[in-house]
Enzyme design. Structure first.
Site, short mmCIF file in Angstrom:
data_model
loop_
_atom_site.label_atom_id
_atom_site.label_comp_id
_atom_site.label_asym_id
_atom_site.label_seq_id
_atom_site.Cartn_x
_atom_site.Cartn_y
_atom_site.Cartn_z
N SER A 221 38.27 47.93 35.63
CA SER A 221 36.86 47.17 35.69
C SER A 221 35.98 47.81 34.91
CB SER A 221 36.29 47.39 37.22
OG SER A 221 35.28 46.58 37.66
N GLU A 353 41.58 39.06 41.85
CA GLU A 353 40.28 39.99 41.58
C GLU A 353 39.20 39.71 42.86
OE1 GLU A 353 39.94 42.19 39.11
OE2 GLU A 353 41.45 41.45 37.55
N HIS A 448 40.72 42.92 43.24
CA HIS A 448 40.30 43.75 42.25
C HIS A 448 40.53 45.26 42.71
CE1 HIS A 448 37.69 44.47 38.89
NE2 HIS A 448 36.95 45.33 39.56
#
Length: 533
Positions: A221, A353, A448
């Protein structure tokens, strides 16, 4: 009978002693560094050191080496984390159970490094895996998620794992360069911190059994975005030799000097501080500074939108910016790509995600409800969208799967992989993590951060996220070995996976990491073209 119980007790005590996992003594795990000796502990055969200072700095000033110490420094617990602009004061019970954060404690003096190594003073030169945490450029820490713990990765791969804390948000990115030489690099102090940590590794990691000439930077990320930033930093060249970007190619454009200086002007305006008294910013309470920073971002974002200028990423926020000396090139520019052309890259994302179904409470929505959502979201493109998703993932059956395929993170990863592989220099390896977590009846899918326990081989530490089942352990063995092999030789292939070809823009080979790992070409091209705007 008494003798039998006594014998059983001795046997059990011997068994427990044999299983003892930790060694902690004033004479064990002591290692010299440039600044002084540090003492860690040994757990599970891995030497562990936490909270070692790698640099220090006054607020808004460039980092420099920490003050030396004379006594052996105890390094047993994580150091402070960077203060947050918007501190966490409440959480959602269910999602917090899944992610199981460790928030740590805050202090502006947060430049700390953690090390896990299988051996010290043994003459070995192990690959170094340098982890950069996520949280965008504004939040997070090296201890935030249990998956970040480096012990299992170090043990499995005979590698040295390093993680860092560094300055974030307004402390790491407020551009005061127009107000004096000591603030020359303030717009990118956070990036300077990361470079300082890499310099610490170069100078000290051999004492921890690591090879300073075989360093892999990897992050997820915001950490992946930081990997890209370091790859575009001329002065960081040579401090690392391989790179792994996990869900971090979402931000390809750095802020321009005109924007960062406008933000600073608004901060000073909000605080009623004239230019000649800019040094008073160094003494303000952080909360006061943070409030002014939040207002400034909102004001400048509104000004940019009114002028028809694009706002990068997910909205105007703190982050790296163009600087003629430190960061002279935009991240996806030809110049930046060529700067790191000889650095092998592994890059990828996870399938789901940030899932719309979680944000809209539609995890178990009916087909009709999902159909209505897609039509409302994509209008006359709704049918084409559904067809593109089904082409990319023909085996999906749950109605909400149609709305949960990521179209925000993976497109940037594909662009970056295409550009870098076109240089015909160091190889690129593309992955897509598609494994679906069974937690909460599969509600969180491949969200995510969900690949992280697999990369670090930390399924047991992250049962709330992974479920801790046999399939998770099997896949973690394969994924972590791929990460280890890439760090060792720049190639993730191993006998537990099908052959993983280097990526190129024509064949687009992508390793799908799941219970059955398989290489497929890019199947979501039409989807990304459809959702590009």
């Amino acid at each position: 009978m008494k003798k039998l119980f006594l014998a059983l007790g001795v046997c059990l005590m011997g068994s427990w002693a044999a299983q003892a996992q930790i060694t902690l003594s004033k004479d064990v795990a002591v290692v010299p560094t440039e600044s002084g000796q540090v003492r860690g502990y040994v757990h599970g055969g891995i030497y562990t050191y936490k909270g070692i200072p790698y640099a220090e700095a006054n607020r808004f000033e460039a980092p420099h080496k920490p003050k030396a110490w004379t006594n052996v420094r105890s390094s047993l617990t994580y150091g402070p984390v960077a203060p947050l602009m918007n501190p966490t004061t409440q959480v959602q019970d269910e999602s917090e159970f899944v992610f199981d954060h460790s928030w740590g404690y805050t202090n502006e003096d947060c430049m700390r490094v953690n090390v896990w190594t299988p051996g010290i003073k043994d003459g070995k030169k192990r690959p170094v895996m340098f982890w950069i945490h996520g949280g965008g450029f504004t939040a997070g820490s090296a201890e935030e998620l249990k998956s970040y713990d480096g012990e299992n990765l170090a043990k499995k791969g005979d590698v040295v794992v390093v993680s860092i804390n560094h300055r974030l948000n307004i402390l790491g990115y407020l551009d005061l360069s127009a107000y004096g030489e000591k603030y020359k690099y303030s717009a990118n102090n956070s990036v300077m911190d990361m470079k300082a940590a890499l310099e610490w590794v170069k100078a000290n990691i051999s004492q921890f059994g690591g090879d300073p000439n075989n360093v892999t930077i990897f992050g997820q990320s915001g950490g992946g975005a930081k990997v890209n930033t370091l790859m575009a930093m001329p002065s960081a060249k040579g401090l690392f030799h391989k790179a792994i970007n996990q869900s971090g190619a979402f931000r390809g454009t750095m802020l321009e000097k005109s924007t960062t200086q406008a933000i600073t002007a608004e901060v000073l305006k909000a605080l009623n501080i004239p230019a000649e008294k800019v040094d008073s910013l160094q003494k303000l309470p952080f909360a006061t500074l943070a409030n002014a920073g939040n207002k400034a971002l909102q004001t400048v974002a509104a000004q940019m939108k009114a002028a028809g200028k694009p706002v990068v990423g997910f909205g105007l926020s703190w982050g790296p910016s163009i600087d003629s000396e430190l960061l002279p090139y935009q991240l996806f520019s030809d110049e930046a790509m060529k700067l790191s052309k000889d650095v092998p890259l592994m890059i990828g994302t996870v399938k789901n995600e940030f899932m719309p179904s979680l944000m809209t409470n539609m995890s178990n929505a009916s087909a009709e409800e999902v159909e209505a959502y897609i039509k409302k979201t994509y209008g006359d493109k709704a049918e084409a969208f559904k067809a593109a998703v089904k082409k990319a993932y023909p085996a999906d059956t749950k109605p909400s799967d149609l709305m949960d395929v990521d179209t925000r993170f993976r497109p940037g990863a594909v662009v970056q992989a295409n550009m870098k592989s076109a240089l015909n220099a160091a190889p690129v390896f593309m992955y897509l993590f598609t494994w679906q977590s069974p937690v909460m009846d599969g509600k969180y899918k491949s969200m995510h951060c969900f690949e992280l326990p697999f990369c670090f081989n930390n399924i047991a530490r992250c049962e709330n996220m992974t479920g801790g089942g046999k399939e998770a352990y099997v896949l973690a063995d394969k994924v972590s070995q791929a990460w280890i092999n890439f760090a060792r030789v720049g190639n993730p292939n191993h006998k537990g996976l099908p052959t993983w070809p280097a990526y190129n823009a024509s064949a687009t080979p992508t390793m799908h990491l799941d219970n059955a790992c398989v290489v497929k070409p890019q199947l979501d091209k039409e989807l990304f073209e459809l959702t590009a705007n």
